[in-house]
Scaffold this motif. Structure first.
Motif, short mmCIF file in Angstrom:
data_model
loop_
_atom_site.label_atom_id
_atom_site.label_comp_id
_atom_site.label_asym_id
_atom_site.label_seq_id
_atom_site.Cartn_x
_atom_site.Cartn_y
_atom_site.Cartn_z
N TYR A 1 4.32 -55.63 19.25
CA TYR A 1 4.37 -54.45 18.39
C TYR A 1 3.06 -54.26 17.63
O TYR A 1 2.69 -53.12 17.30
CB TYR A 1 5.54 -54.56 17.41
N ILE B 1 6.15 -48.37 23.76
CA ILE B 1 6.07 -47.09 23.06
C ILE B 1 7.21 -46.18 23.51
O ILE B 1 7.87 -45.53 22.68
CB ILE B 1 4.71 -46.42 23.31
N ASP B 2 7.46 -46.12 24.81
CA ASP B 2 8.55 -45.29 25.33
C ASP B 2 9.90 -45.72 24.76
O ASP B 2 10.71 -44.89 24.34
CB ASP B 2 8.59 -45.36 26.85
N VAL C 1 -1.82 -47.16 19.18
CA VAL C 1 -1.53 -45.83 18.64
C VAL C 1 -2.52 -45.45 17.55
O VAL C 1 -3.09 -44.36 17.56
CB VAL C 1 -0.08 -45.77 18.10
N ASP D 1 2.73 -49.40 26.93
CA ASP D 1 3.25 -48.06 27.17
C ASP D 1 4.77 -48.06 27.23
O ASP D 1 5.42 -47.15 26.70
CB ASP D 1 2.69 -47.49 28.48
N ARG E 1 5.58 -38.49 21.23
CA ARG E 1 6.01 -39.82 21.67
C ARG E 1 5.40 -40.91 20.82
O ARG E 1 6.07 -41.81 20.31
CB ARG E 1 5.64 -40.00 23.14
N GLU E 2 4.09 -40.83 20.63
CA GLU E 2 3.40 -41.84 19.84
C GLU E 2 3.81 -41.79 18.37
O GLU E 2 3.94 -42.82 17.71
CB GLU E 2 1.89 -41.65 19.96
N ALA F 1 10.18 -44.99 20.96
CA ALA F 1 10.33 -43.56 20.73
C ALA F 1 11.73 -43.08 21.11
O ALA F 1 12.30 -42.21 20.44
CB ALA F 1 9.28 -42.79 21.53
N VAL G 1 1.04 -52.42 20.01
CA VAL G 1 1.47 -51.02 20.02
C VAL G 1 0.82 -50.28 18.85
O VAL G 1 0.27 -49.19 19.02
CB VAL G 1 3.01 -50.92 19.92
N ALA H 1 7.16 -43.54 18.02
CA ALA H 1 7.01 -44.99 18.07
C ALA H 1 6.41 -45.52 16.77
O ALA H 1 6.86 -46.54 16.23
CB ALA H 1 6.14 -45.39 19.26
#
Length: 204
Positions: free
Chosen positions: A61, A23-24, A68, A20, A110-111, A27, A64, A114
């Protein structure tokens, strides 16, 4: 709950927190602005704990990307398919498809941001981009079925279903890029215009 299970749950929660945080950071700061140190700070943990859960930056990654695409997008796809299946006409199905995609993008800025950083940059061990050029083939094929269905019922004129599907996907993917670049982008208005444009273009 035994001790081993507690450890496993702790590890799962911490791994999720790291993903998370990544991702933040992606983004907000982009690919080049995101470092493991920044991710650790965002997650409120030491950088060493990231190394405990992930073999390196690429491993993180990849997690990630899986989170997602596989988790979030799979859930969105299931909801969207339900909307499409419940529609009775080809026009209604096409509208549900367009609105469903854009509603999902709007709810997951947000997603999407990213993902937009990871997809064009993440590479495998062989140096090749992680994203295969054929990765969207199932999406294009599935979208083409909407136009083929409309043609079969007589609602839509005869079109090159695959080419039309490809054009629609580029419009939807373009919205995903725009919504990240422009926080004021009105995706609901875009959905209305795109729906109107395609329905007028394909109707018999």
């Amino acid at each position: 709950m035994n001790a081993a299970r507690k450890v496993t749950l702790t590890q799962e929660v911490r791994r999720r927190r790291i993903i998370d945080a990544a991702i933040d950071c992606l983004a907000r700061d982009g690919w080049h602005g995101t470092t493991l140190a920044a991710i650790a700070a965002e997650a409120g943990i030491s950088r060493g704990l990231i190394s405990y859960h992930f073999a390196g930056r690429n491993d993180l990654y990849e997690a990630v990307l899986e989170t997602v695409v596989t988790t979030i997008f799979a859930e969105g796809s299931a909801e969207m398919q339900q909307r499409i299946d419940s529609a009775q006409t080809a026009a209604a199905k096409l509208q549900a498809y367009i609105e469903g995609n854009l509603d999902f993008i709007g709810a997951h800025r947000r997603e999407m941001a990213a993902l937009g950083q990871v997809m064009p940059n993440l590479r495998g061990r062989d140096g090749a981009l992680h994203a295969s050029p054929d990765a969207e083939e199932p999406i294009i094929a599935g979208t083409a079925l909407l136009f083929e269905f409309g043609s079969s019922t007589g609602e839509f004129r005869a079109v090159d279903a695959r080419l039309t599907a490809y054009t629609l996907r580029r419009c939807i993917d373009g919205a995903a890029l725009k919504i990240v670049a422009d926080p004021e982008f009105d995706i609901d208005a875009y959905a209305r215009e795109l729906t109107s444009l395609f329905l007028r273009g394909v109707r018999s």
